[in-house]
Enzyme design. Structure first.
Site, PDB file in Angstrom:
ATOM      1  CG  ASN A   1      30.981  22.265   5.111  1.00  0.00           C
ATOM      2  OD1 ASN A   1      30.312  21.239   5.198  1.00  0.00           O
ATOM      3  ND2 ASN A   1      30.719  23.194   4.208  1.00  0.00           N
TER       4      ASN A   1
ATOM      5  CG  ASP B   1      31.594  20.559   1.517  1.00  0.00           C
ATOM      6  OD1 ASP B   1      31.285  20.361   2.699  1.00  0.00           O
ATOM      7  OD2 ASP B   1      30.739  20.641   0.614  1.00  0.00           O
TER       8      ASP B   1
ATOM      9  CD  GLU C   1      28.704  17.292   3.484  1.00  0.00           C
ATOM     10  OE1 GLU C   1      29.340  16.386   4.056  1.00  0.00           O
ATOM     11  OE2 GLU C   1      29.156  18.410   3.284  1.00  0.00           O
TER      12      GLU C   1
END
Length: 287
Positions: A148, A198, A19
């Site tokens: 997110n 996302d 991420e």
């Protein structure tokens, strides 16, 4: 429009939940995390050098600090590492059972906007909070499910935000003091079957690039919400994207393996789309 697939492997990894890619201009490297692996990764595209630092608990994001080192959005709050990662201290320590830090972004004024979520993704269990250099906190968006992607327009007047289960990329106006948002509304909605929005980044044209979890793609939306580009990926679960490299022209993409019974060989690796567009210089955290 679907762009020709030109995605390349930047760094082969087996991250469970890669991420938060962020370009660190001072060190000329990309910083990203493996949330469930509790690790911060760096990658130098010029020399290929890579480093890995263990954080001891789940880490949702890591961003460069103005004076060197990193600010990290951890399970139990937000902390600071010095240059090299030898020393750590909490900036905001707020452990909450069943909750962890998730994606985060540095605002134009140098504050950190840190998201949280519950491990069970319960509706309303997370939030987006602004954190100043001294650890002062302001609740920006309460009662979200999976906080997110967060980013700002080139002039800083608009903020883009994703609460993934809503399937929306939202846009808000930023208050003059830079500490609040108003007039939140959908910019774009991802249709069922195309995955969930996302992480995101905003380019120099004000267009929003968003990774589609379970959608095997990155999408680019214009400032009026028009979908104008789709980058198809070999992996099912891209998580976020950011511009980096010389001139901020290359789009780096983090990916995940978690929850997949037969992940693609590149799932969990760092990918790159060379010459994707023109990114904006990032702002380091001023704490």
């Amino acid at each position: 429009m679907t762009a020709p697939r030109r995605v390349e492997l930047a760094a082969r990894e087996h991250a469970e939940l890669g991420e938060g890619p962020t370009w660190d201009p001072a060190a000329r490297r990309l910083v990203w995390v493996d949330i469930l692996g509790s690790r911060v990764h760096t990658y130098d595209p010029a020399g290929g050098r890579r480093t890995v630092m263990a954080t001891g608990q789940h880490v949702g994001a890591a961003k460069p600090r103005a004076g060197g080192g990193l600010v990290v959005n951890l399970r139990d709050g937000v902390g600071l590492y010095d240059e090299g990662g030898a020393a750590f201290r909490w900036l905001v320590h707020d452990p909450t059972p069943g909750r962890r830090g998730n994606d985060a972004a540095v605002a134009p004024d140098g504050s950190l906007w840190a998201g949280t979520m519950r491990y069970d993704e319960a509706p309303g269990g997370g939030a987006l909070t602004r954190i100043g250099r001294d650890g002062d906190t302001t609740l920006v968006i309460p009662r979200v499910s999976v906080s997110n992607g967060t980013g700002w327009s080139p002039d800083g007047a608009l903020m883009y935000y994703v609460d993934s289960p809503t399937r929306r990329v939202d846009v808000c106006r930023v208050s003059e003091d830079g500490q609040r948002v108003v007039d939140r509304r959908p910019l774009a909605t991802v249709e069922p079957g195309a995955g969930f929005p996302d992480g995101l980044t905003v380019d120099a044209d004000g267009c929003v690039w968003v990774a589609l979890w379970d959608g095997a793609a990155i999408r680019r939306y214009t400032p009026d919400g028009t979908l104008d580009r789709t980058v198809e990926l070999p992996v099912r679960r891209p998580t976020a994207c950011a511009f980096g490299g010389p001139g901020l022209r290359d789009l780096y993409i983090t990916t995940a393996r978690t929850g997949l019974t037969r992940p693609h060989p590149l799932s969990g690796s760092l990918l790159v789309l060379p010459g994707a567009g023109q990114g904006m210089p990032g702002v380091p955290f001023r704490g």
